[in-house]
Design a protein around this motif. Sequence first.
Motif, short mmCIF file in Angstrom:
data_model
loop_
_atom_site.label_atom_id
_atom_site.label_comp_id
_atom_site.label_asym_id
_atom_site.label_seq_id
_atom_site.Cartn_x
_atom_site.Cartn_y
_atom_site.Cartn_z
N TRP A 12 31.84 46.36 39.04
CA TRP A 12 32.46 45.29 38.26
C TRP A 12 33.74 44.80 38.95
O TRP A 12 33.99 43.59 39.01
CB TRP A 12 32.78 45.79 36.86
CG TRP A 12 33.47 44.77 36.02
CD1 TRP A 12 32.94 43.63 35.48
CD2 TRP A 12 34.85 44.77 35.66
NE1 TRP A 12 33.91 42.94 34.81
CE2 TRP A 12 35.10 43.62 34.90
CE3 TRP A 12 35.90 45.65 35.92
CZ2 TRP A 12 36.34 43.32 34.38
CZ3 TRP A 12 37.14 45.35 35.39
CH2 TRP A 12 37.35 44.20 34.64
N ALA A 16 34.51 40.98 40.33
CA ALA A 16 35.70 40.24 39.93
C ALA A 16 36.59 39.89 41.12
O ALA A 16 37.09 38.76 41.21
CB ALA A 16 36.50 41.06 38.91
N HIS A 67 29.71 36.40 34.69
CA HIS A 67 30.63 35.97 35.73
C HIS A 67 30.27 34.60 36.28
O HIS A 67 31.14 33.76 36.53
CB HIS A 67 30.65 37.00 36.86
CG HIS A 67 31.52 36.63 38.00
ND1 HIS A 67 32.89 36.72 37.92
CD2 HIS A 67 31.24 36.17 39.22
CE1 HIS A 67 33.42 36.31 39.07
NE2 HIS A 67 32.43 35.98 39.88
#
Length: 184
Positions: A12, A16, A67
């Motif tokens: 994750w 990001a 995302h």
Amino acid sequence: MIRALTYLVVGWVLIAVGGGLADVFMITVMLPATSVVLLTHIAFSRTMPLPMGLALAVSFGYLEDLHQGAPVGVLTLAFALAFLALSWAAERIAVSGWPTRMLTAFFSVVLVDLLTAGILVALADPLGLRREAMWVALWDARWHCIATALVAPPIWTLFERLFSLLKIEEPRTPDGPSPLGARR
């Protein structure tokens, strides 16, 4: 379970950071799919049972859906199907060294992109998408595939060293046949 949690948290963060750095440096070309590299690592390291790996694939797909702003479920399904195919391939192909890791990541992201395009083409009418635009985007994804292949060796090495540093040992190989038919 610690291994799965490590994959999820660090994966994750990689998702990001990749998107964040692209905005900071105003990179407009397609970014590498770090989550696909992780999916490939999970499948080819063969250290997790199939259900746990599939759960991680679904989790990464869902995180990518959120995302990227894709319709929720498209990348989730593509990642799950790709993981099943990669797990099948991992029973038959050995991956060692950075050239084969790059090649495997390249074909993995091609598979995910083709599955995603197929799902979007199938859902084009209900979603109000133009099919012609999706074919153009699929051709442009070649840069995405190349970028993913280039980041595969460092990410693969990161996880090997991270598991070693955290002293997360590889689980013992089961004695019986794997769910996919070949011995692990």
